[in-house]
Write an enzyme that holds these catalytic residues in place. Structure first.
Site, PDB file in Angstrom:
ATOM      1  N   THR A 173       0.817  -1.215   0.000  1.00 48.25           N
ATOM      2  CA  THR A 173       0.000   0.000   0.000  1.00 48.25           C
ATOM      3  C   THR A 173       0.851   1.267   0.000  1.00 48.25           C
ATOM      4  O   THR A 173       1.973   1.265   0.552  1.00 48.25           O
ATOM      5  CB  THR A 173      -0.885   0.022   1.274  1.00 48.25           C
ATOM      6  OG1 THR A 173      -1.473   1.309   1.409  1.00 48.25           O
ATOM      7  CG2 THR A 173      -0.085  -0.253   2.532  1.00 48.25           C
ATOM      8  N   TYR A 217      -1.594   0.148  10.112  1.00 44.81           N
ATOM      9  CA  TYR A 217      -1.857  -0.519   8.832  1.00 44.81           C
ATOM     10  C   TYR A 217      -0.630  -0.393   7.918  1.00 44.81           C
ATOM     11  O   TYR A 217      -0.098  -1.379   7.410  1.00 44.81           O
ATOM     12  CB  TYR A 217      -3.092   0.095   8.165  1.00 44.81           C
ATOM     13  CG  TYR A 217      -3.261  -0.324   6.730  1.00 44.81           C
ATOM     14  CD1 TYR A 217      -3.402  -1.668   6.388  1.00 44.81           C
ATOM     15  CD2 TYR A 217      -3.258   0.624   5.697  1.00 44.81           C
ATOM     16  CE1 TYR A 217      -3.536  -2.062   5.062  1.00 44.81           C
ATOM     17  CE2 TYR A 217      -3.399   0.234   4.374  1.00 44.81           C
ATOM     18  CZ  TYR A 217      -3.528  -1.104   4.064  1.00 44.81           C
ATOM     19  OH  TYR A 217      -3.653  -1.485   2.751  1.00 44.81           O
TER      20      TYR A 217
END
Ligand code: UDP
Length: 334
Positions: A117, A141
């Site tokens: 990501t 995350y």
């Protein structure tokens, strides 16, 4: 030879499964169905329900299906959830990847494509951000994915394994024929929220901060159509099959849209002037994220087809309307 897709019944996973099947690949999916749905998968794909942290289970799937390559999508993906429950993210995104790699090495799988990501960058010093930028994630995350990338790198140095890490920017849209799309309940992503508002499933859209140092004060993101992203995965597979070395690639278009611009686009395309409310900044949000896409365009044989925010919006809306009709007819889980 078989391709194993973990998290294949989810949003990006199911689009990639579709693209793989269309290109003639044999595909098996492992998914715990926590956020995925079997109905998103095309016919003929074997689905093994279970957790990829369960090494015996994964080993038996890899061995019985003759898996040559793993696409590892299965993960937890909501930045704000990761702020509330970091352990869940380190466990599901980092520790589980460690388990999967252990099994992959044991079973002799030599190729892996990993879903990472843009959140690994944090607030980058330069935009568009290139792959060699310093990683300073702002959320558990992003950190959990950064750590998984590091694991993958170290394992690939020590063992016969080549990988492609794909760092997704903001993924949006749906299959152009609405065969699959974003079905996760309670999704928090901007596009999903906006199309839900446009289809009268929500009263309004909250804009998390208009006091950023951007032209209109809202955050800026690089939105990539999910079907283009699926094709990038296929291109990564052929790259590895041709002997390509392990590499890390940004997946975006290299152009940013602000949160307010996305809302305006969804309102215009849907012809629904839903309410918009300014809210506080959201914890862990990055101000501007735009990909430098020169690497992926050179390293992979990949050219996006849907690099158009109106088309992305049309496809997202078409899927939302189809899902709504499906829900109204009572078919929600299969
Ligand atoms: N956002 C927003 N309202 C929402 C959902 C998201 O203003 O209801 C903003 C969010 O603050 C961020 C951008 O939209 O600046 C993209 O957020 P999203 O959750 O879609 O993806 P992320 O970039 O966090 O992975």
């Amino acid at each position: 030879m078989t391709v194993l897709v973990t998290g294949g019944a989810g949003y990006i996973g199911s689009h990639t499964v579709l693209a793989l099947v269309e290109s003639g690949e044999t595909v098996v999916v492992i998914d715990d169905l926590s956020t995925g749905f079997p109905y998103l998968l095309p016919d003929g794909v074997s689905l093994f329900k279970g957790n990829i942290g369960d090494e015996n289970f994964v080993e038996s799937v890899i061995n019985s299906c003759g898996v040559e390559c793993i696409f590892h999508f299965a993960a937890s993906v909501v930045v704000s959830d990761s702020m509330r429950d970091p352990l869940a993210y380190y466990s599901n995104n980092t520790a589980v990847t460690c388990n999967l790699l252990r099994v992959a090495v044991k079973c002799g799988v030599t190729r892996l494509i990993f879903s990472s990501t843009a959140a690994v960058y944090g607030n980058p010093d330069h935009v568009p951000v290139a792959e060699n930028a310093t990683m300073r994630p702002l959320s558990p995350y992003g950190s959990s994915k950064m750590m998984a990338e590091q694991l993958l790198h170290d394992v690939a140095v020590a063992h016969d394994l080549n990988y492609v890490v794909l760092r997704y920017f903001n993924v949006a849209g749906a299959d152009p024929s609405a065969r699959t799309g974003l079905a996760t309940a309670g999704a928090t992503h901007l596009f999903k929220i906006a199309v839900e508002a446009a289809t009268e499933q929500r009263d309004r859209v909250d804009v998390f901060g208009i006091d950023y140092s951007t032209p209109d004060g809202s955050c800026i993101r690089d939105f990539i159509h999910v079907s283009d992203l699926a094709q990038a995965h296929l291109a990564a597979l052929s790259y590895l099959r041709k002997g390509g070395q392990s590499t890390v690639l940004n997946c975006g278009y290299g152009r940013g849209y602000s949160v307010l611009e996305i809302i305006e686009t969804v309102q215009r395309i849907s012809r629904c002037k839903f309410a918009v409310k300014v809210a506080n900044r959201r914890l862990g949000d990055i101000m501007t994220l735009i990909a430098d896409t020169s690497r992926i365009r050179t390293v992979l044989d990949w050219t996006p087809r849907y690099d158009n925010i109106d088309i992305i919006t049309e496809h997202a809306l078409a899927w939302e309307i189809k899902s709504l009709n499906r829900f109204k007819s009572g078919r929600t889980t299969s």
